[in-house]
Write an enzyme that holds these catalytic residues in place. Structure first.
Site, PDB file in Angstrom:
ATOM      1  N   GLU A 163       0.809  -1.230   0.000  1.00 53.77           N
ATOM      2  CA  GLU A 163       0.000   0.000   0.000  1.00 53.77           C
ATOM      3  C   GLU A 163       0.840   1.277   0.000  1.00 53.77           C
ATOM      4  O   GLU A 163       1.791   1.423   0.772  1.00 53.77           O
ATOM      5  CB  GLU A 163      -0.928   0.016   1.226  1.00 53.77           C
ATOM      6  CG  GLU A 163      -1.863   1.222   1.272  1.00 53.77           C
ATOM      7  CD  GLU A 163      -2.920   1.115   2.357  1.00 53.77           C
ATOM      8  OE1 GLU A 163      -3.734   2.047   2.483  1.00 53.77           O
ATOM      9  OE2 GLU A 163      -2.951   0.098   3.089  1.00 53.77           O
ATOM     10  N   LYS A 207      -8.632  -1.191   1.158  1.00 51.44           N
ATOM     11  CA  LYS A 207      -9.651  -1.743   2.055  1.00 51.44           C
ATOM     12  C   LYS A 207     -10.365  -2.830   1.285  1.00 51.44           C
ATOM     13  O   LYS A 207     -11.005  -2.560   0.269  1.00 51.44           O
ATOM     14  CB  LYS A 207     -10.655  -0.675   2.521  1.00 51.44           C
ATOM     15  CG  LYS A 207     -10.272  -0.004   3.804  1.00 51.44           C
ATOM     16  CD  LYS A 207     -10.439  -0.956   4.987  1.00 51.44           C
ATOM     17  CE  LYS A 207      -9.576  -0.525   6.157  1.00 51.44           C
ATOM     18  NZ  LYS A 207      -8.251  -1.139   6.156  1.00 51.44           N
TER      19      LYS A 207
END
Length: 400
Positions: A203, A219
């Site tokens: 990420e 997410k």
């Protein structure tokens, strides 16, 4: 343990940045850390600067605190101006900072040999969970009650696994073994003093190029399967899962709100919503948010507006952080923080510190943290299994 800091930012596409060697350092705790960082950047213009921001810097940004047990003992902030920075691109490399000397080339050769050596050391690590499964399940249900009461919409609740009294002397070997398992685009090895971070992060937190600022929150997670048809089914299931999409869009909205504090008017854009990306161990749902900022906007102003990243807190951010502190059994420290670099023209790139191992040589403690987003739709058992999905391949892979 080396006498000088080392940072390796590895994109796993053949490119990376290797920083090493002594240089000016800033090591401090939350309080005036960002003020000190601002001065440190000013004092070293047109230089590469590498470093990290720990999650608990939140304590100087908001009315929150951290009183849980700290098994990592890392400083809240560390930045340094390395003597050498080498840009790696496949088999080519270029010294971007510092001269190519006999000493620097010898270290580079040693590093490249470690990277290409696939004869990894077996570690036999016996990680113990700080939070027992029963308590984890109870806490998820209590967090859902808090969400039901309107205290938050989403809370990123995490747990820690610990190995104590361990001599961990194969630092680069351990990193390259972890990287061989994860092959993540924001993978990082970071070592200084008694501390080592072995990071397999997929990420990006923040990237600046000129006046464009970009964030790519994750997410939504699904496991991989070796059967291509089953793997594709898992991927499609993730894309169309209402709960995962709801989690993702909440954090996208939070990032948009954070960006609006520093963005040029009407410039905040969602470049991609619900993108599905596949990594070695998991599929992830990733969205991309960008904005335009004024050229004179400082890194520290951007950090104050956006840190900690919403994907690791939940929403609303401050309420979620208070709930996190109440229910988690450990102090996050560098976990949920960010590692990255500032280049000589002021652009920067920082990851989100997840899927990582952390070692403190002084206390002989190795830790690994993992978590997930809790919403009103969450099933506690499923959330626990998602945590294991994220962490098990790492823990098992290190022991093979």
């Amino acid at each position: 343990m080396n006498e000088f800091p080392i940072a390796y930012l590895n994109s796993n596409d053949g490119s990376g940045l290797l920083a090493f060697g002594d240089g000016p350092r800033l090591k401090t705790q939350a309080g005036r850390a960002l003020h000190d960082l601002e001065l440190f950047i000013i004092e070293h213009p047109k230089k590469f600067i590498f470093g990290y921001l720990a999650y608990d810097l939140k304590n100087e940004l908001e009315d929150v605190s951290s009183k849980n047990t700290d098994n990592k003992n890392f400083p809240d902030l560390f930045f340094w101006v390395p003597e050498y920075v080498v840009k790696m691109d496949s088999e080519h490399f270029e010294f971007m900072q510092g001269e190519k000397t006999t000493e620097s080339f010898e270290f580079l050769e040693y590093f490249l040999e470690e990277e290409t050596d696939q004869n990894f050391h077996p570690y036999k690590l016996d990680f113990i969970p700080v939070t027992p499964k029963k308590k984890y399940i109870e806490n998820v249900n209590k967090i859902k009650e808090r969400i039901q009461q309107g205290d938050a919409y989403e809370v990123n609740y995490c747990q820690e696994f610990v190995v104590k009294d361990i001599e961990f002397d194969f630092s680069l070997d351990a990193y390259f073994k972890l990287n061989n398992i994860t092959k993540a685009p924001f993978s990082t090895f970071f070592q200084f003093d008694d501390y080592t971070i072995f990071c397999g992060s997929p990420e990006r937190f923040l990237q600046r190029k000129g006046t464009k600022l970009l964030s790519q929150p994750i997410k939504g997670t699904a496991p991989r399967n070796r059967d291509p048809k089953k793997d594709e089914a898992l991927k499609n299931s993730l894309l169309n899962d209402p709960k995962e999409r709801a989690e993702n869009v909440m954090i996208v909205d939070l990032v948009r709100n954070d960006f609006s504090k520093i963005a040029e008017k009407n410039s905040v854009t969602v470049d991609e919503l619900f993108g599905i990306y596949s990594f070695e161990t998991v599929h992830q749902m990733i969205s991309t948010v960008s904005c335009q900022i004024k050229e004179e906007t400082k890194l520290t102003d951007i950090i104050r507006a956006t840190f900690p990243m919403g994907s690791m807190t939940g929403a609303p951010k401050v309420s979620a952080m208070k709930i996190i502190e109440e229910f988690e059994d450990f102090k996050r420290g560098i976990y949920s923080g960010s590692i990255g670099y500032i280049d000589p023209n002021g652009d920067f790139d920082f990851n989100v510190v997840i899927r990582s191992l952390y070692y403190d040589k002084y206390s002989k403690t190795l830790t690994c943290d993992v978590g997930g987003a809790i919403t009103i739709q969450s099933d506690a058992e499923s959330e626990y299994q998602e945590c294991l999905t994220k962490v098990q391949r790492i823990l098992d892979g290190m022991n093979e």
